[in-house]
Design a protein around this motif. Structure first.
Motif, PDB file in Angstrom:
ATOM      1  N   SER A 122      97.679  40.831  54.487  1.00 35.71           N
ATOM      2  CA  SER A 122      96.921  40.827  53.234  1.00 35.71           C
ATOM      3  C   SER A 122      95.959  42.006  53.131  1.00 35.71           C
ATOM      4  CB  SER A 122      96.220  39.489  52.995  1.00 35.71           C
ATOM      5  OG  SER A 122      94.905  39.499  53.462  1.00 35.71           O
TER       6      SER A 122
ATOM      7  N   GLU B 277      95.164  51.916  45.517  1.00 34.22           N
ATOM      8  CA  GLU B 277      95.244  51.051  46.689  1.00 34.22           C
ATOM      9  C   GLU B 277      96.669  50.638  47.032  1.00 34.22           C
ATOM     10  OE1 GLU B 277      93.933  49.603  43.760  1.00 34.22           O
ATOM     11  OE2 GLU B 277      94.311  47.451  43.807  1.00 34.22           O
TER      12      GLU B 277
ATOM     13  N   ARG C  84     100.985  45.729  48.435  1.00 30.78           N
ATOM     14  CA  ARG C  84     101.122  45.129  49.758  1.00 30.78           C
ATOM     15  C   ARG C  84     101.944  43.857  49.673  1.00 30.78           C
ATOM     16  NH1 ARG C  84      95.108  43.894  48.739  1.00 30.78           N
ATOM     17  NH2 ARG C  84      95.201  41.718  48.132  1.00 30.78           N
TER      18      ARG C  84
ATOM     19  N   THR D 264      83.201  64.738  47.429  1.00 27.02           N
ATOM     20  CA  THR D 264      81.826  64.998  47.017  1.00 27.02           C
ATOM     21  C   THR D 264      81.244  63.827  46.262  1.00 27.02           C
ATOM     22  OG1 THR D 264      82.465  65.863  44.858  1.00 27.02           O
ATOM     23  CG2 THR D 264      82.365  67.438  46.692  1.00 27.02           C
ATOM     24  N   GLY D 265      82.102  62.934  45.789  1.00 26.75           N
ATOM     25  CA  GLY D 265      81.614  61.822  44.985  1.00 26.75           C
ATOM     26  C   GLY D 265      81.681  62.134  43.502  1.00 26.75           C
TER      27      GLY D 265
ATOM     28  N   GLU E 110      89.036  53.441  34.118  1.00 27.82           N
ATOM     29  CA  GLU E 110      89.118  54.504  35.122  1.00 27.82           C
ATOM     30  C   GLU E 110      88.494  54.083  36.459  1.00 27.82           C
ATOM     31  OE1 GLU E 110      86.654  57.851  33.811  1.00 27.82           O
ATOM     32  OE2 GLU E 110      85.652  56.459  32.466  1.00 27.82           O
ATOM     33  N   TYR E 111      87.609  53.073  36.423  1.00 28.19           N
ATOM     34  CA  TYR E 111      86.970  52.660  37.675  1.00 28.19           C
ATOM     35  C   TYR E 111      87.442  51.295  38.152  1.00 28.19           C
ATOM     36  CZ  TYR E 111      83.793  56.450  36.503  1.00 28.19           C
ATOM     37  OH  TYR E 111      83.275  57.674  36.189  1.00 28.19           O
TER      38      TYR E 111
ATOM     39  N   ASN F 293      89.971  50.126  39.844  1.00 26.00           N
ATOM     40  CA  ASN F 293      90.382  49.909  41.225  1.00 26.00           C
ATOM     41  C   ASN F 293      89.226  50.018  42.208  1.00 26.00           C
ATOM     42  OD1 ASN F 293      93.150  49.326  40.975  1.00 26.00           O
ATOM     43  ND2 ASN F 293      93.476  51.451  40.382  1.00 26.00           N
TER      44      ASN F 293
ATOM     45  N   LYS G 152      87.106  46.963  41.817  1.00 24.26           N
ATOM     46  CA  LYS G 152      87.791  45.783  42.361  1.00 24.26           C
ATOM     47  C   LYS G 152      87.697  45.794  43.886  1.00 24.26           C
ATOM     48  CE  LYS G 152      92.207  45.542  42.716  1.00 24.26           C
ATOM     49  NZ  LYS G 152      93.590  45.747  42.303  1.00 24.26           N
ATOM     50  N   ARG G 153      87.883  46.966  44.475  1.00 30.29           N
ATOM     51  CA  ARG G 153      87.854  47.034  45.932  1.00 30.29           C
ATOM     52  C   ARG G 153      86.478  46.644  46.477  1.00 30.29           C
ATOM     53  NH1 ARG G 153      90.378  52.097  47.272  1.00 30.29           N
ATOM     54  NH2 ARG G 153      88.354  53.072  47.127  1.00 30.29           N
TER      55      ARG G 153
ATOM     56  N   ARG H  58      95.738  40.177  36.439  1.00 32.96           N
ATOM     57  CA  ARG H  58      96.611  39.576  37.436  1.00 32.96           C
ATOM     58  C   ARG H  58      96.272  40.046  38.847  1.00 32.96           C
ATOM     59  NH1 ARG H  58     102.932  40.673  38.055  1.00 32.96           N
ATOM     60  NH2 ARG H  58     101.961  42.565  38.815  1.00 32.96           N
ATOM     61  N   ASP H  59      95.966  41.344  38.963  1.00 32.29           N
ATOM     62  CA  ASP H  59      95.576  41.860  40.276  1.00 32.29           C
ATOM     63  C   ASP H  59      94.379  41.102  40.811  1.00 32.29           C
ATOM     64  OD1 ASP H  59      97.502  43.701  40.043  1.00 32.29           O
ATOM     65  OD2 ASP H  59      96.176  45.428  39.779  1.00 32.29           O
TER      66      ASP H  59
ATOM     67  N   GLU I  27      95.367  37.768  42.146  1.00 34.62           N
ATOM     68  CA  GLU I  27      96.006  37.879  43.465  1.00 34.62           C
ATOM     69  C   GLU I  27      94.987  38.139  44.562  1.00 34.62           C
ATOM     70  OE1 GLU I  27      99.183  40.714  43.269  1.00 34.62           O
ATOM     71  OE2 GLU I  27     100.327  39.460  41.868  1.00 34.62           O
ATOM     72  N   GLU I  28      94.038  38.986  44.231  1.00 39.15           N
ATOM     73  CA  GLU I  28      92.997  39.272  45.233  1.00 39.15           C
ATOM     74  C   GLU I  28      92.210  38.004  45.540  1.00 39.15           C
ATOM     75  OE1 GLU I  28      92.701  41.814  46.989  1.00 39.15           O
ATOM     76  OE2 GLU I  28      93.481  43.560  45.922  1.00 39.15           O
TER      77      GLU I  28
ATOM     78  N   ASP J 129      94.126  35.955  47.894  1.00 41.14           N
ATOM     79  CA  ASP J 129      94.133  36.513  49.255  1.00 41.14           C
ATOM     80  C   ASP J 129      92.829  36.247  50.005  1.00 41.14           C
ATOM     81  OD1 ASP J 129      96.683  37.338  49.386  1.00 41.14           O
ATOM     82  OD2 ASP J 129      96.287  39.487  49.132  1.00 41.14           O
TER      83      ASP J 129
ATOM     84  N   MET K 136      88.421  41.409  56.362  1.00 46.60           N
ATOM     85  CA  MET K 136      88.534  42.857  56.245  1.00 46.60           C
ATOM     86  C   MET K 136      87.577  43.622  57.157  1.00 46.60           C
ATOM     87  SD  MET K 136      88.982  42.883  52.139  1.00 46.60           S
ATOM     88  CE  MET K 136      89.868  44.383  51.809  1.00 46.60           C
TER      89      MET K 136
ATOM     90  N   ALA L 104      80.231  57.780  47.849  1.00 50.40           N
ATOM     91  CA  ALA L 104      79.829  58.821  46.903  1.00 50.40           C
ATOM     92  C   ALA L 104      80.473  58.566  45.543  1.00 50.40           C
ATOM     93  CB  ALA L 104      80.229  60.192  47.435  1.00 50.40           C
ATOM     94  N   ASN L 105      81.762  58.267  45.567  1.00 49.61           N
ATOM     95  CA  ASN L 105      82.467  57.986  44.311  1.00 49.61           C
ATOM     96  C   ASN L 105      81.824  56.813  43.586  1.00 49.61           C
ATOM     97  OD1 ASN L 105      84.300  59.987  44.844  1.00 49.61           O
ATOM     98  ND2 ASN L 105      85.892  58.626  45.624  1.00 49.61           N
TER      99      ASN L 105
END
Lengths: 553, 483
Positions: A154, A197, A200, A542-543, B109-110, B112, B115-116, B172-173, B176-177, B180, B194, B316-317
């Protein structure tokens, strides 16, 4: 990047890979030393790679075939926890000259193709055992394996994050293999290639991105078991012992010239030209394959191949401004054909098979080399069989006609052999002669009828095997004018034009991979959206996000 | 028992997000909720499932509603989905979108990246419950047992909060997360949590207190930075979670404090002045201070690893995108964009630790870790006051941040707790003095005998000064179910 890149290595020098041999199964473990990058300015974190890592991989793959013919299954895995491979190192790419990036991608592609084809060519099947993040070039490594196993913890995923993360494309056939090899539906591929990402677990299998998804607790055992099954099912003949690929004899002169035992590279920097001369065999062909095996890496056909291969790689990566490669041969064509015949007549012998496939790969390497190439069929030359194949690989060929004053070498001839009619296919799966005569298949038949004949200029011209034949009066001037003209064109236009013209006929996955590389990747890697000061590749880490010019071109 | 088929979500799940009228989330929750209840039932030993626990439940976000105390069986705990009240006109506090109105929906645009971050945060919440699942069996008092369960149900609620965000905003993602989160499990070979620290066992109560003090404080810092998010629902969720997180750290700080207090008290009663007279101290059934220091060393350094690499592209992102800010971003006096700022980070050069300046944007993790260290030092000072007050010469201290690190620039190098580079042999020789040994573990384990009589405490720990909800000393915090 002025440091000389050496493509010769051996297991005692590896920093990034290790191989554990266990009878018919070999475990190929990627464990990149982050402080052993080829250049300064980046660390190879998370099993990311640069050209140095790939040179070792290419060496592993090559030695696997010649030194370890007992191996039937190679399991590629990671020596690091939580990451299989994070792909090409971004900081390395960000800092590298464009020419380096493209040649790096090309070499890595050739290496991927080599282990991908190892199953069909040599009965060595590569299996990817993916645990942890497998992203970008990492997934491309797995894609080139012929069976992909992914753990279902997972967290482990496969991904091609180049587009969303870096504003470039996967550089080693990722997109193409996803659709052509894995046959992932295009809309799913579209989703897959735009999410950082990746995918999986079960979905990765449902979408055919991997072959198997296995519970994490059983993963290692399942990999071992599968490797054993593949080895048991292999039709590869058992070979007791390989031959050792001993170090090449090579000297690099101060002027950039390179001298091997059978290959010489002369450099004329003002003319931006390198002249590669291949020497025919002095000695007679070995009596049989046992004698050939005894000679091992010193056997003429193998030694010449290794030297030519190294010379091309050296020129590609270390001599970017030598835009024109001139190919010459000198030697006895009959003697060469005798050496070649031993291999062709014993093609089912494991070593003959490996050497012939190696020649196939080298010729493909020549095909995709983005330099203008010309072959000069001079008096005393030995363009026969496999070496004649070079005439059909280069962009143009010129042949000496009749006697030249003060030149007492044997008259120039071209001799075809069985090798020109199927054993050495191009990336498009046609022979070079089939590609050359795409509009006149009967010419292939005519050429075939001439197998074994030492064709002098007029006959070779009649059969369409050379571009032009020139006599003593015209030779020098015509060649000089051609070379000067060629060296004056825009190198970019040359690269594009040549790549277009060399691969006539049908597309294959292989031509698509290289074609997309030279066209799309070349273009995207040069656009400000990727490599400008505010581009995604430069800004990575760099961010700050890349700033894009939103105009569609 | 909870009726899983006819859940009235507005009554069962206290919420201020209009759950019962939100068809999309309801549909997702109906599928997720049974799995969650199974997870909970499988996790906590049966006799505690049936026990009545005096728990605090948040039923609304106003001061009156967020701390309702009553007896409840844990599986029937009302896990709420509560967001701190919306602040009118809130803007994105940092990064390239600074000053723009805070997002009420996820910007594509952000998606993912966001979500992470939520998944990683969410994954830690059930992780700690899993790590602590057997501690109820050895609780030193009903008071402590109740605190453990309070922490557990609130971690459960925090999981709900993250799952709500995933299901509400990430399609949907996200669903699923969310599934999990229940599939991964602490220490599992099959699908581990994790982050490394959440796969370590919490074998005893001192570990639990250290964990809630040090590791939950990492959680607090992460929540603090997410509370600054330009994504308003995430910010509001985390702001409310922080009110509960404070209690977890209270449990940790007072737990360690009460342990220290007891040790000092017993030492004084028996005329022991040397804190290193370990055998004598241990024979009296209390935990010697050097062992407490070793536990501290372990949990502090494991928690530092949770901050990730000192120089991090992801961090940073996230900052530049306005998805997370720095600790107390609004109180920092700068441009909140870090265009040309630098920050000092550790690096290793030729085997030595050196400090160097890097673009501040890339050092977001390091800065948060520095803030964490300052925050964590406070309680250590208060523990030392207890020792000093007892007249014992001993001082606890945070080890140098280079010691015992598995992530970041110090990983793979041998440092002692003072931050000095030592040889492999010196390191091996020092380890038994620096980190808990198996023998230390055996000893602590030998003290872990349950005490279940109201108002009574195990011999290695002192009672608290004040009861929960101002209850008297002999209050029965847990009415144990006797099967």
């Amino acid at each position: 990047m002025t440091k000389l890149i050496d493509f010769q290595t051996d297991p005692s020098k590896y920093r990034h890979w290790r191989v554990e041999y266990d009878g018919p199964v070999a475990n190929l473990i990627m464990d990149v030393d982050e402080n052993a990058g080829l250049f300064d300015g980046y660390q190879l974190k998370l099993n990311s790679y640069d050209l140095g890592v790939d040179i070792e991989l290419a060496d592993v793959v090559q030695r696997m075939r010649f030194e370890h013919p007992e191996v039937k299954v190679v399991v590629m895995k990671s020596g690091k926890e939580k990451v299989f491979c994070a792909g090409a190192n971004i900081r390395m790419l960000g800092g590298a000259a464009h020419s380096h990036k493209v040649n790096f991608c090309k070499f890595t592609n050739e290496t991927r193709n080599t282990f991908e084809a190892a199953e069909a060519d040599s009965g060595q099947k590569y299996v990817a055992a993916v645990k942890g993040a497998c992203a970008g070039g990492g997934y491309e490594l797995a894609l080139a394996c012929n069976h992909i196993m992914l753990t279902d913890d997972s967290a482990s995923s496969v991904a091609l994050p180049e587009v969303p993360l870096l504003a470039v494309l996967p550089g080693t056939g990722g997109l193409t293999r996803v659709t052509d090899k894995r046959k992932v539906r295009r809309d799913r591929a579209d989703i897959f290639c735009t999410i950082e990402e990746g995918v999986r677990g079960k979905r990765a299998q449902d979408w055919r991105l991997v072959d198997e998804v296995i519970s994490n607790a059983k993963f290692d055992a399942a990999v071992e078991e599968r490797a054993k099954e593949f080895a048991a099912a292999s039709t590869k003949a058992d070979v007791e012992k390989g031959i050792e690929l001993t170090p090449l004899q090579r000297e690099i002169g101060a002027d950039g010239s390179v001298t091997y035992s059978l290959v010489e590279v002369a450099v004329d920097r003002d003319a931006r030209t390198a002249t590669i001369t291949l020497h025919g065999p002095e000695e007679d062909a070995p009596a049989d394959m046992a004698a050939f095996t005894e000679q091992g890496a010193q056997a003429y056909m193998l030694r010449l191949a290794r030297e030519l291969d190294d010379a091309f790689l050296h020129l590609r990566l270390n001599e970017m401004e030598l835009g024109l490669l001139v190919l010459r041969t000198q030697g006895d064509p009959e003697k060469f054909l005798a050496h070649e015949a031993l291999l062709l007549n014993n093609a089912d012998h494991w070593l003959a098979n490996e050497v012939l496939h190696y020649w196939k790969r080298i010729l493909k390497r020549v095909d995709v080399t983005s330099r203008s190439m010309v072959a000069l069929v001079e008096h005393g030359s030995c363009f026969a069989g496999i070496l004649a194949e070079l005439l059909f690989s280069v962009d143009r060929s010129y042949m000496m006609e009749d006697e030249f004053e003060g030149d007492n070498r044997p008259l120039a001839t071209v001799t075809l052999s069985e090798a020109n009619f199927g054993r050495m296919p191009m990336g498009n799966d046609l022979t070079r002669l089939e590609t050359r005569f795409l509009g006149e298949p009967e010419s292939v038949e005519k050429a075939k009828a001439a197998i074994g004949e030492a064709l002098e200029a007029e006959d070779a011209d009649e059969l369409g095997l050379v571009t032009e034949i020139l006599d003593d009066i015209d030779w020098e001037d015509e060649i000089r004018i051609f070379m000067e003209e060629r060296a004056s064109f825009s190198p970019d236009a040359m690269t594009g034009m040549e790549a277009n013209l060399r691969f006539a006929g049908p597309e294959t996955m292989e031509t698509r991979i290289f074609g997309r590389l030279t066209a799309w990747q070349n273009w995207i890697f040069n656009r400000p959206n990727a490599v400008g000061a505010e581009g995604a590749l430069q800004r990575y880490g760099t961010g700050v996000r890349g700033k894009y010019n939103m105009e569609r071109v | 028992m909870l009726d899983l088929i006819n859940v009235s979500y507005d009554t069962q799940i206290p919420n201020n997000v209009g759950l019962s009228s939100d068809k999309k989330v309801l549909k997702a929750l109906e599928k997720w909720h049974p799995g969650y209840i199974n997870w909970w039932n499988d996790l906590i030993p049966q006799k505690f499932q049936e026990s009545m626990v005096y728990l605090r439940t948040a039923v609304s976000v106003d001061p009156k509603g967020w701390a309702k105390f009553d007896y409840v069986k844990m599986p029937e705990y009302r896990w709420g989905v509560l967001l701190a009240p919306q602040v009118d006109g809130r803007t994105i506090p940092c990064g390239e979108h600074k000053g723009q109105p805070a997002w009420q929906e996820v910007p594509g645009e952000y998606r993912n990246l966001m979500k992470r971050l939520i998944v990683i945060q969410g994954d830690t919440e059930p992780g700690s419950v899993e790590q602590q699942r057997f501690l109820g069996l050895t609780a030193p008092s009903l008071y402590d047992m109740r605190n453990l369960f309070q922490v557990n149900v609130e971690e459960g609620r925090h999981l709900w909060a993250m799952v709500y965000l995933l299901q509400k905003y990430f399609g949907r993602d996200g669903r699923e997360e969310a599934d999990d989160m229940l599939r991964r499990s602490s220490g599992s070979e099959e699908a581990p949590r994790m982050l490394g620290a959440f796969n370590e066992e919490t074998p005893d109560w001192l570990s639990f207190f250290m964990f809630t003090y040090f590791t939950d404080r990492d959680g607090k810092m992460q929540l603090e930075s997410l509370a600054q998010s330009g994504f308003d629902p995430l910010s509001r969720t985390c702001r409310f979670m922080l009110t509960e997180e404070a209690h977890h750290m209270f449990v940790g700080e007072t737990g360690v404090g009460r342990t220290i207090e007891r040790t000092c008290q017993v030492m004084n009663e028996n005329g022991i002045t040397d804190p290193y007279d370990t055998n004598k101290i241990r024979d009296l059934g209390v935990i010697d201070l050097p062992t407490i220091q070793k536990k501290l060393n372990l949990h502090y350094t494991l928690s530092l690893d949770l901050f990730g690499q000192e120089v991090s592209t992801n961090a940073a992102n996230a900052f530049n995108a306005g998805i997370k800010g720095r600790y107390q971003e609004n109180r920092i006096d700068d441009d909140h964009m870090l265009t040309n700022d630098t920050y000092v980070v550790w690096d290793m050069v030729d085997g030595q630790a050196v400090q160097r300046e890097v673009p501040a944007l890339t050092a977001i993790n390091m800065r948060l870790r520095d803030d964490y260290t300052r925050d964590a030092a406070g309680g250590v000072g208060r523990w030392n006051k207890i020792i000093a007050k007892a007249g014992i010469e001993f001082e606890l201290k945070l080890p140098h941040e280079s010691f015992n690190r598995k992530i970041g620039v110090f990983a793979g190098h041998n440092f002692d707790p003072d931050g000095k580079v030592v040889s492999g042999a010196e390191y091996d020789a020092g380890l038994p003095k620096w980190l808990p040994t198996h023998a230390d573990g055996d000893f602590i384990q030998s003290l872990m005998k349950p005490v279940t009589e109201p108002g009574k405490y195990a011999g290695w720990i002192n009672p608290p000064k004040v009861g929960i909800d101002n209850k008297p000393g002999d209050f029965e915090y847990v009415k144990l179910h006797m099967a």
